[in-house]
Design a protein around this motif. Structure first.
Motif, short mmCIF file in Angstrom:
data_model
loop_
_atom_site.label_atom_id
_atom_site.label_comp_id
_atom_site.label_asym_id
_atom_site.label_seq_id
_atom_site.Cartn_x
_atom_site.Cartn_y
_atom_site.Cartn_z
N ARG A 50 -3.82 56.16 49.04
CA ARG A 50 -2.76 55.27 48.54
C ARG A 50 -1.51 55.39 49.40
NH1 ARG A 50 -2.38 52.85 43.67
NH2 ARG A 50 -4.11 54.07 42.89
N ASN A 51 -1.12 56.62 49.74
CA ASN A 51 0.05 56.84 50.59
C ASN A 51 -0.15 56.24 51.98
OD1 ASN A 51 1.57 58.17 48.65
ND2 ASN A 51 0.82 60.18 49.26
N GLU A 52 -1.33 56.45 52.55
CA GLU A 52 -1.61 55.91 53.88
C GLU A 52 -1.62 54.39 53.88
OE1 GLU A 52 -5.27 57.87 54.78
OE2 GLU A 52 -4.27 59.73 55.40
N LEU A 53 -2.20 53.80 52.84
CA LEU A 53 -2.23 52.34 52.73
C LEU A 53 -0.82 51.78 52.56
CD1 LEU A 53 -3.94 49.80 52.64
CD2 LEU A 53 -4.27 50.19 50.19
N ALA A 54 0.01 52.45 51.77
CA ALA A 54 1.39 52.01 51.60
C ALA A 54 2.15 52.09 52.92
CB ALA A 54 2.08 52.86 50.53
N MET A 55 1.94 53.17 53.69
CA MET A 55 2.61 53.31 54.98
C MET A 55 2.17 52.20 55.94
SD MET A 55 4.69 54.83 57.00
CE MET A 55 5.06 56.42 56.29
N LEU A 56 0.88 51.93 55.98
CA LEU A 56 0.39 50.87 56.85
C LEU A 56 0.91 49.50 56.43
CD1 LEU A 56 -3.31 52.05 57.29
CD2 LEU A 56 -1.53 52.03 59.05
N ALA A 57 0.97 49.26 55.13
CA ALA A 57 1.48 47.98 54.63
C ALA A 57 2.94 47.80 55.02
CB ALA A 57 1.31 47.90 53.12
N ALA A 58 3.71 48.87 54.92
CA ALA A 58 5.12 48.79 55.29
C ALA A 58 5.29 48.62 56.80
CB ALA A 58 5.86 50.04 54.81
N ALA A 59 4.52 49.37 57.56
CA ALA A 59 4.66 49.33 59.02
C ALA A 59 4.19 48.02 59.63
CB ALA A 59 3.89 50.49 59.65
N PHE A 60 3.09 47.49 59.14
CA PHE A 60 2.52 46.27 59.72
C PHE A 60 2.90 45.02 58.96
CE2 PHE A 60 -0.48 49.52 61.31
CZ PHE A 60 -0.34 49.26 62.66
N ASP A 61 3.63 45.16 57.87
CA ASP A 61 4.03 44.02 57.05
C ASP A 61 2.82 43.15 56.72
OD1 ASP A 61 5.84 42.50 55.61
OD2 ASP A 61 6.22 41.15 57.31
N ALA A 62 1.77 43.80 56.24
CA ALA A 62 0.53 43.09 55.92
C ALA A 62 0.14 43.42 54.48
CB ALA A 62 -0.57 43.53 56.87
N ASP A 63 -0.64 42.51 53.88
CA ASP A 63 -1.10 42.81 52.52
C ASP A 63 -2.27 43.79 52.59
OD1 ASP A 63 -3.26 41.29 53.34
OD2 ASP A 63 -3.04 39.74 51.82
N ARG A 64 -2.54 44.43 51.47
CA ARG A 64 -3.54 45.50 51.47
C ARG A 64 -4.94 45.00 51.76
NH1 ARG A 64 -3.43 46.54 45.09
NH2 ARG A 64 -4.47 44.61 44.59
N ASP A 65 -5.27 43.79 51.34
CA ASP A 65 -6.61 43.27 51.62
C ASP A 65 -6.84 43.14 53.12
OD1 ASP A 65 -7.10 43.14 48.91
OD2 ASP A 65 -6.70 40.98 48.76
N GLU A 66 -5.84 42.66 53.83
CA GLU A 66 -5.96 42.54 55.29
C GLU A 66 -6.07 43.91 55.94
OE1 GLU A 66 -6.33 41.08 59.08
OE2 GLU A 66 -6.60 40.08 57.16
N LEU A 67 -5.31 44.86 55.45
CA LEU A 67 -5.37 46.21 56.00
C LEU A 67 -6.74 46.85 55.75
CD1 LEU A 67 -1.83 47.50 55.06
CD2 LEU A 67 -2.70 46.99 57.35
#
Length: 106
Positions: free
Chosen positions: A30-47
């Motif tokens: 969850r933390n890693e997904l949140a960091m990636l979402a913030a860094a790449f400005d992408a929604d979680r499904d795309e990530l």
């Protein structure tokens, strides 16, 4: 084992996947997904889609996919893509085995 078994199992696995997959996330994920979402400005499904692609590509590049396919199905990913095994490609499975004991007998 072989290509037919791999294709059957792949078809079954593909059929079992719905358009929407629900996955429980542990705290670290969850933390890693949140960091990636913030860094790449992408929604979680795309990530998550990107993550699956990245894992697949890494497993192909490192040979992990071939290793597991060889153990489970006695084929490689290249053989799967070609639709035939290396023995079928080279014709090695068309000839009978040589009998080396009788080879030079007259």
């Amino acid at each position: 084992m072989g290509l037919d078994k791999l294709e059957a199992d792949l078809g079954d696995a593909y059929g079992d996947l719905d358009d929407e997959v629900t996955v429980e996330l542990d705290r670290e994920t969850r933390n890693e997904l949140a960091m990636l979402a913030a860094a790449f400005d992408a929604d979680r499904d795309e990530l998550i889609r990107r993550g699956v692609h990245a894992l697949f590509r890494a497993s192909v590049d490192t040979g992990d996919l071939d290793f597991n396919l060889r153990q489970g199905f006695d084929v490689t990913y290249d053989e799967y893509l070609a639709g035939m095994t290396y023995d079928e490609m080279t014709g090695r499975d068309q000839y009978p085995q040589r009998d080396d004991e009788r080879r030079y007998q007259m």
